[in-house]
Design a protein around this motif. Structure first.
Motif, PDB file in Angstrom:
ATOM      1  N   PHE A 147       0.827  -1.204   0.000  1.00 19.71           N
ATOM      2  CA  PHE A 147       0.000   0.000   0.000  1.00 19.71           C
ATOM      3  C   PHE A 147       0.864   1.258   0.000  1.00 19.71           C
ATOM      4  CE2 PHE A 147      -2.215   3.323   2.391  1.00 19.71           C
ATOM      5  CZ  PHE A 147      -3.277   3.541   1.532  1.00 19.71           C
ATOM      6  N   ILE A 148       1.901   1.264   0.818  1.00 16.47           N
ATOM      7  CA  ILE A 148       2.792   2.428   0.875  1.00 16.47           C
ATOM      8  C   ILE A 148       3.507   2.615  -0.453  1.00 16.47           C
ATOM      9  CG2 ILE A 148       4.881   3.345   1.967  1.00 16.47           C
ATOM     10  CD1 ILE A 148       3.884   2.057   4.576  1.00 16.47           C
ATOM     11  N   PHE A 149       3.978   1.527  -1.049  1.00 16.97           N
ATOM     12  CA  PHE A 149       4.650   1.600  -2.344  1.00 16.97           C
ATOM     13  C   PHE A 149       3.719   2.150  -3.414  1.00 16.97           C
ATOM     14  CE2 PHE A 149       5.503  -0.409  -6.455  1.00 16.97           C
ATOM     15  CZ  PHE A 149       6.731   0.164  -6.733  1.00 16.97           C
ATOM     16  N   LEU A 150       2.492   1.644  -3.477  1.00 12.97           N
ATOM     17  CA  LEU A 150       1.553   2.123  -4.484  1.00 12.97           C
ATOM     18  C   LEU A 150       1.160   3.576  -4.237  1.00 12.97           C
ATOM     19  CD1 LEU A 150      -0.728  -0.989  -4.950  1.00 12.97           C
ATOM     20  CD2 LEU A 150       0.996  -0.100  -6.513  1.00 12.97           C
ATOM     21  N   SER A 151       1.052   3.979  -2.981  1.00 13.23           N
ATOM     22  CA  SER A 151       0.731   5.374  -2.674  1.00 13.23           C
ATOM     23  C   SER A 151       1.836   6.312  -3.142  1.00 13.23           C
ATOM     24  CB  SER A 151       0.522   5.550  -1.173  1.00 13.23           C
ATOM     25  OG  SER A 151      -0.557   4.791  -0.735  1.00 13.23           O
ATOM     26  N   VAL A 152       3.077   5.926  -2.910  1.00 12.94           N
ATOM     27  CA  VAL A 152       4.205   6.747  -3.353  1.00 12.94           C
ATOM     28  C   VAL A 152       4.259   6.790  -4.878  1.00 12.94           C
ATOM     29  CG1 VAL A 152       6.725   6.885  -3.385  1.00 12.94           C
ATOM     30  CG2 VAL A 152       5.527   6.423  -1.250  1.00 12.94           C
ATOM     31  N   LEU A 153       4.010   5.657  -5.522  1.00 11.74           N
ATOM     32  CA  LEU A 153       4.036   5.597  -6.978  1.00 11.74           C
ATOM     33  C   LEU A 153       2.955   6.484  -7.586  1.00 11.74           C
ATOM     34  CD1 LEU A 153       5.250   4.259  -9.513  1.00 11.74           C
ATOM     35  CD2 LEU A 153       3.491   2.505  -9.266  1.00 11.74           C
ATOM     36  N   VAL A 154       1.751   6.401  -7.059  1.00  9.84           N
ATOM     37  CA  VAL A 154       0.654   7.223  -7.579  1.00  9.84           C
ATOM     38  C   VAL A 154       0.938   8.702  -7.331  1.00  9.84           C
ATOM     39  CG1 VAL A 154      -1.774   7.792  -7.233  1.00  9.84           C
ATOM     40  CG2 VAL A 154      -1.082   5.419  -7.470  1.00  9.84           C
ATOM     41  N   SER A 155       1.476   9.030  -6.172  1.00 11.35           N
ATOM     42  CA  SER A 155       1.796  10.426  -5.882  1.00 11.35           C
ATOM     43  C   SER A 155       2.843  10.965  -6.847  1.00 11.35           C
ATOM     44  CB  SER A 155       2.308  10.565  -4.456  1.00 11.35           C
ATOM     45  OG  SER A 155       1.323  10.192  -3.543  1.00 11.35           O
TER      46      SER A 155
ATOM     47  N   VAL B 284       1.108  11.457 -10.289  1.00  8.27           N
ATOM     48  CA  VAL B 284       0.189  12.595 -10.274  1.00  8.27           C
ATOM     49  C   VAL B 284       0.972  13.897 -10.239  1.00  8.27           C
ATOM     50  CG1 VAL B 284      -1.559  13.760  -8.882  1.00  8.27           C
ATOM     51  CG2 VAL B 284      -1.725  11.322  -9.291  1.00  8.27           C
ATOM     52  N   GLY B 285       2.070  13.923  -9.541  1.00  4.71           N
ATOM     53  CA  GLY B 285       2.894  15.127  -9.475  1.00  4.71           C
ATOM     54  C   GLY B 285       3.497  15.489 -10.814  1.00  4.71           C
ATOM     55  N   CYS B 286       3.708  14.516 -11.673  1.00  4.93           N
ATOM     56  CA  CYS B 286       4.284  14.787 -12.994  1.00  4.93           C
ATOM     57  C   CYS B 286       3.247  15.329 -13.969  1.00  4.93           C
ATOM     58  CB  CYS B 286       4.900  13.512 -13.571  1.00  4.93           C
ATOM     59  SG  CYS B 286       6.348  12.962 -12.667  1.00  4.93           S
TER      60      CYS B 286
END
Length: 83
Positions: A5-13, A16-18
């Protein structure tokens, strides 16, 4: 499970930031992405009856909603100048 969950949250963030260009950061796109995520989460829960189905449905719905909102935004500006 928590690590995933933490990995996917960081990946999505990070993704989205890009996406910080003009058409993808408008109220129309955000509103449609939120609506698509809600409908996708509901459909994913009804079909899969588990958390994974809900999250997958929310992700797919958000992407579809954002794409629809982007096309609405483009058509609004396109039609605005030709009439």
């Amino acid at each position: 499970m928590l690590k995933r969950f933490i990995f996917l949250s960081v990946l999505v963030s990070a993704l989205v930031g890009c996406a910080n260009n003009g058409f993808y950061n408008t109220p129309t796109v955000r509103k449609n992405a939120l609506g698509g995520a809600a409908v996708g989460a509901l459909a994913g829960q009804l079909i899969g009856r588990n958390t994974a189905g809900t999250l997958i449905g929310a992700g797919v719905g958000a992407l579809a909603g954002a794409a629809i909102g982007n096309e609405k935004q483009k058509n609004y500006y396109r039609n605005r100048y030709y009439y």
